[in-house]
Design a protein around this motif. Structure first.
Motif, mmCIF file in Angstrom:
data_model
loop_
_atom_site.group_PDB
_atom_site.id
_atom_site.type_symbol
_atom_site.label_atom_id
_atom_site.label_comp_id
_atom_site.label_asym_id
_atom_site.label_seq_id
_atom_site.Cartn_x
_atom_site.Cartn_y
_atom_site.Cartn_z
ATOM 1 N N GLN A 125 0.746 -1.342 -0.039
ATOM 2 C CA GLN A 125 0.113 -0.091 0.001
ATOM 3 C C GLN A 125 0.677 1.197 -0.141
ATOM 4 O O GLN A 125 0.630 2.068 -0.628
ATOM 5 C CB GLN A 125 -0.978 -0.039 1.225
ATOM 6 C CG GLN A 125 -1.915 -1.187 1.272
ATOM 7 C CD GLN A 125 -2.784 -0.988 2.381
ATOM 8 O OE1 GLN A 125 -2.907 0.039 2.988
ATOM 9 N NE2 GLN A 125 -3.549 -2.116 2.638
ATOM 10 N N SER A 126 1.908 1.188 0.693
ATOM 11 C CA SER A 126 2.881 2.360 0.980
ATOM 12 C C SER A 126 3.267 2.891 -0.539
ATOM 13 O O SER A 126 3.538 3.993 -0.832
ATOM 14 C CB SER A 126 3.918 2.149 1.940
ATOM 15 O OG SER A 126 3.362 2.140 3.236
ATOM 16 N N LEU A 127 3.946 1.922 -1.226
ATOM 17 C CA LEU A 127 4.653 2.007 -2.308
ATOM 18 C C LEU A 127 3.705 2.562 -3.451
ATOM 19 O O LEU A 127 3.894 3.705 -4.183
ATOM 20 C CB LEU A 127 4.975 0.783 -2.927
ATOM 21 C CG LEU A 127 6.378 -0.013 -2.308
ATOM 22 C CD1 LEU A 127 6.464 -1.514 -2.734
ATOM 23 C CD2 LEU A 127 7.640 0.930 -2.102
ATOM 24 N N LYS A 128 2.359 2.130 -3.261
ATOM 25 C CA LYS A 128 1.295 2.702 -4.161
ATOM 26 C C LYS A 128 1.075 4.201 -3.823
ATOM 27 O O LYS A 128 0.966 5.016 -4.895
ATOM 28 C CB LYS A 128 0.110 2.097 -4.177
ATOM 29 C CG LYS A 128 0.075 0.460 -4.801
ATOM 30 C CD LYS A 128 -1.376 -0.053 -4.800
ATOM 31 C CE LYS A 128 -1.029 -1.387 -5.414
ATOM 32 N NZ LYS A 128 -2.311 -2.368 -5.189
ATOM 33 N N ARG A 129 1.073 4.592 -2.661
ATOM 34 C CA ARG A 129 0.749 5.789 -2.239
ATOM 35 C C ARG A 129 1.914 6.661 -2.547
ATOM 36 O O ARG A 129 1.767 7.994 -2.926
ATOM 37 C CB ARG A 129 0.439 5.986 -0.794
ATOM 38 C CG ARG A 129 -1.040 5.713 -0.341
ATOM 39 C CD ARG A 129 -1.123 5.901 1.165
ATOM 40 N NE ARG A 129 -0.533 4.978 2.159
ATOM 41 C CZ ARG A 129 -0.922 3.775 2.702
ATOM 42 N NH1 ARG A 129 -2.063 3.663 2.435
ATOM 43 N NH2 ARG A 129 -0.121 3.173 3.524
#
Length: 333
Positions: A125-129
């Motif tokens: 999720q963090s990488l997408k954000r």
């Protein structure tokens, strides 16, 4: 109106920022890193967040520290940073050292602590954000007393092997668990690059408990967060509690923290700082950088002006024996 394309200062590595080797690794980190916790995300304007990030990078700050739940609403700091990556920093990705973490509350059911499921899901999720293919370092944000430590650490190992993080670290681990983590990771050829801990003049647990020396002995760097004790170690509260302060709002810093005893210490430390030609905040940051046990100090800022003031700390990190003794007596009262 079309926003001008960001072009970083050509002299960004000649502005006085000093870099320190991170444990036994090939990584050099700036003495001051920018933490994107309190004043980053949907509580701040994008323009101000972008201005702070630009100012930091223009002055040699290459390390930006985040976590999955930073920002007033979880994930908002990473989302804001992701927009800055897209609009400004993408051409300079290889000059940046970006961290994120998982371990605290993020979402219901499997969204907390140190399970393999949580760590891997959170990082995805963090990488997408953040509009990233990988982070430079991913931390286990806190020790989980219930999940087997092997599960948490093996997730970190596999995250590196998947290419989603170049390095891993641990944060706020008790000494015994940290020692286990260092050995477990090393045996699997994934060196623990950094230990992140709360460390300041009012909270010296990392030195008192031997965390600093332990990290150094294992070839791991130490990076300090909350270096100004949530603002207590500044001139902010010398004359009472300002209405617009973090303490007045009752956020992370409570009014109970400003006891008469603490206020007297703040005033005495401020006098020592003045005799050094520094503000209390500058001296407090410089004190953390007085020797090689601390690799970098993570500061937060709400404005470019505040960031500029804090960066002055690196101009004088030398302390005489007399100054150190004065400071020791004040904080041990």
């Amino acid at each position: 109106m079309i926003n001008p394309i960001y072009s970083p200062a050509p002299e960004r590595y000649d502005n006085g920022m000093k870099f320190r080797r991170c444990g036994q690794s090939g990584i050099l980190l700036p003495e001051i890193s920018l933490g994107l916790w309190h004043n980053f995300g949907d509580m701040n304007t994008f323009a101000n967040s972008q201005a702070m990030a630009h100012y930091a990078f223009d002055r040699g700050i290459t390390h930006f520290d985040l976590a999955n739940n930073y920002g007033p609403s979880y994930g908002s700091a990473e989302e804001t940073f992701g927009m800055i990556m897209k609009k400004s920093f993408m051409p300079y990705r290889d000059e940046l050292f970006i961290s994120t973490k998982a371990g605290h509350d993020m979402w219901p059911a499997y969204g907390e602590w140190g399970s393999r499921k949580y760590l891997m899901s959170s990082l995805n999720q963090s990488l997408k954000r953040m509009n990233l293919e990988y982070v430079d370092i991913f931390y286990s944000h806190r020790y989980d007393p219930d999940t087997p430590l092997e599960e948490t650490l093996q997730a970190l190992v596999d995250i590196v092997r998947q290419g989603k993080a170049l390095y891993v670290g641990i944060s706020k681990y008790p000494k015994e668990a940290a020692e286990f983590a260092y050995k477990y990771l090393e045996e699997r050829d994934v060196h623990c690059l950094l230990y992140q801990g709360r460390y300041n003049l009012f909270n010296r647990e990392p030195e008192e408990e031997g965390i600093l020396q332990q990290a150094k002995g294992n070839g791991t760097g130490f990076i300090a967060f909350s270096p100004l004790a949530q603002g207590l170690l500044t001139n902010r509260y010398l004359n009472g509690i300002p209405e617009d302060s973090r303490m007045a709002k009752g956020a992370f810093l409570k009014k109970e923290a400003l006891t008469d005893e603490t206020l007297q210490k703040i005033k005495a430390l401020n006098e020592v700082a003045a005799s050094r030609g520094q503000t209390l905040a500058e001296m407090s940051l410089a004190w953390l950088l007085k020797d090689d046990l601390v690799t970098s100090v993570i500061i937060g800022a709400s404005s470019v002006a505040q960031l500029a003031d804090n960066l002055k700390a690196t101009e004088n990190t030398d302390f005489s024996a007399e100054e150190l003794e004065k400071i020791k007596k004040i904080i041990q009262k």
